[in-house]
Scaffold this motif. Structure first.
Motif, PDB file in Angstrom:
ATOM      1  N   SER A   1       3.917   7.196  -2.499  1.00  0.00           N
ATOM      2  CA  SER A   1       2.833   7.705  -3.182  1.00  0.00           C
ATOM      3  C   SER A   1       1.358   7.235  -2.683  1.00  0.00           C
ATOM      4  N   GLU A   2       0.314   8.188  -3.267  1.00  0.00           N
ATOM      5  CA  GLU A   2      -0.785   7.642  -3.002  1.00  0.00           C
ATOM      6  C   GLU A   2      -1.489   6.518  -2.987  1.00  0.00           C
TER       7      GLU A   2
ATOM      8  N   ASP B   1       0.629   3.767  -3.308  1.00  0.00           N
ATOM      9  CA  ASP B   1       1.180   2.892  -2.287  1.00  0.00           C
ATOM     10  C   ASP B   1       0.600   2.805  -1.056  1.00  0.00           C
ATOM     11  N   GLN B   2       0.230   3.994  -0.460  1.00  0.00           N
ATOM     12  CA  GLN B   2      -0.406   4.016   0.695  1.00  0.00           C
ATOM     13  C   GLN B   2      -1.735   3.400   0.762  1.00  0.00           C
ATOM     14  N   ALA B   3      -2.633   3.620  -0.384  1.00  0.00           N
ATOM     15  CA  ALA B   3      -3.980   3.078  -0.391  1.00  0.00           C
ATOM     16  C   ALA B   3      -3.948   1.453  -0.378  1.00  0.00           C
ATOM     17  N   GLU B   4      -2.661   0.995  -1.286  1.00  0.00           N
ATOM     18  CA  GLU B   4      -2.561  -0.460  -1.267  1.00  0.00           C
ATOM     19  C   GLU B   4      -2.171  -1.024   0.083  1.00  0.00           C
ATOM     20  N   THR B   5      -1.211  -0.329   0.825  1.00  0.00           N
ATOM     21  CA  THR B   5      -0.547  -0.752   2.205  1.00  0.00           C
ATOM     22  C   THR B   5      -2.090  -0.672   2.758  1.00  0.00           C
ATOM     23  N   ALA B   6      -2.767   0.129   2.963  1.00  0.00           N
ATOM     24  CA  ALA B   6      -3.850   0.389   3.823  1.00  0.00           C
ATOM     25  C   ALA B   6      -4.820  -0.779   3.521  1.00  0.00           C
TER      26      ALA B   6
ATOM     27  N   PHE C   1       2.010  -2.102   8.600  1.00  0.00           N
ATOM     28  CA  PHE C   1       2.061  -0.809   8.917  1.00  0.00           C
ATOM     29  C   PHE C   1       3.204  -0.394   9.806  1.00  0.00           C
TER      30      PHE C   1
END
Length: 92
Positions: free
Chosen positions: A1-2, A4-9, A80
């Protein structure tokens, strides 16, 4: 999800900054992201090509292997999506 991507970043950027701080004495040039690759052949034709390299950095180490070992547990492999770091000596 968006989200999840923001948290990973967020986690990844912080982890890369921490890795860079821990290795600051070995980093000669920060480098940066690499863009699309063009290739010119011996026939003069310029073509687009796929190059798996996405980022570069220049480091100093006592040996080629020591330079590679600097990247053990680097966030690009633990946070990443990346399956490895290629390390090449600068000759000359």
């Amino acid at each position: 999800s968006e989200a999840d991507q923001a948290e990973t970043a967020r986690l990844g950027v912080a982890a890369v900054a921490a890795w860079e701080e821990a290795h600051r004495d070995s980093i000669v040039w920060q480098g940066g992201p690499l863009g699309p690759t063009k290739r010119i052949g011996d026939d003069g034709a310029v073509t687009d090509m796929v190059n798996l390299l996405t980022v570069f950095m220049v480091v100093r180490a006592d040996s080629h292997e020591a330079a590679a070992r600097l990247f053990e547990n680097h966030p690009h492999m633990s946070i990443f999506v990346c399956d490895g770091v290629e390390v090449m000596p600068i000759l000359g």
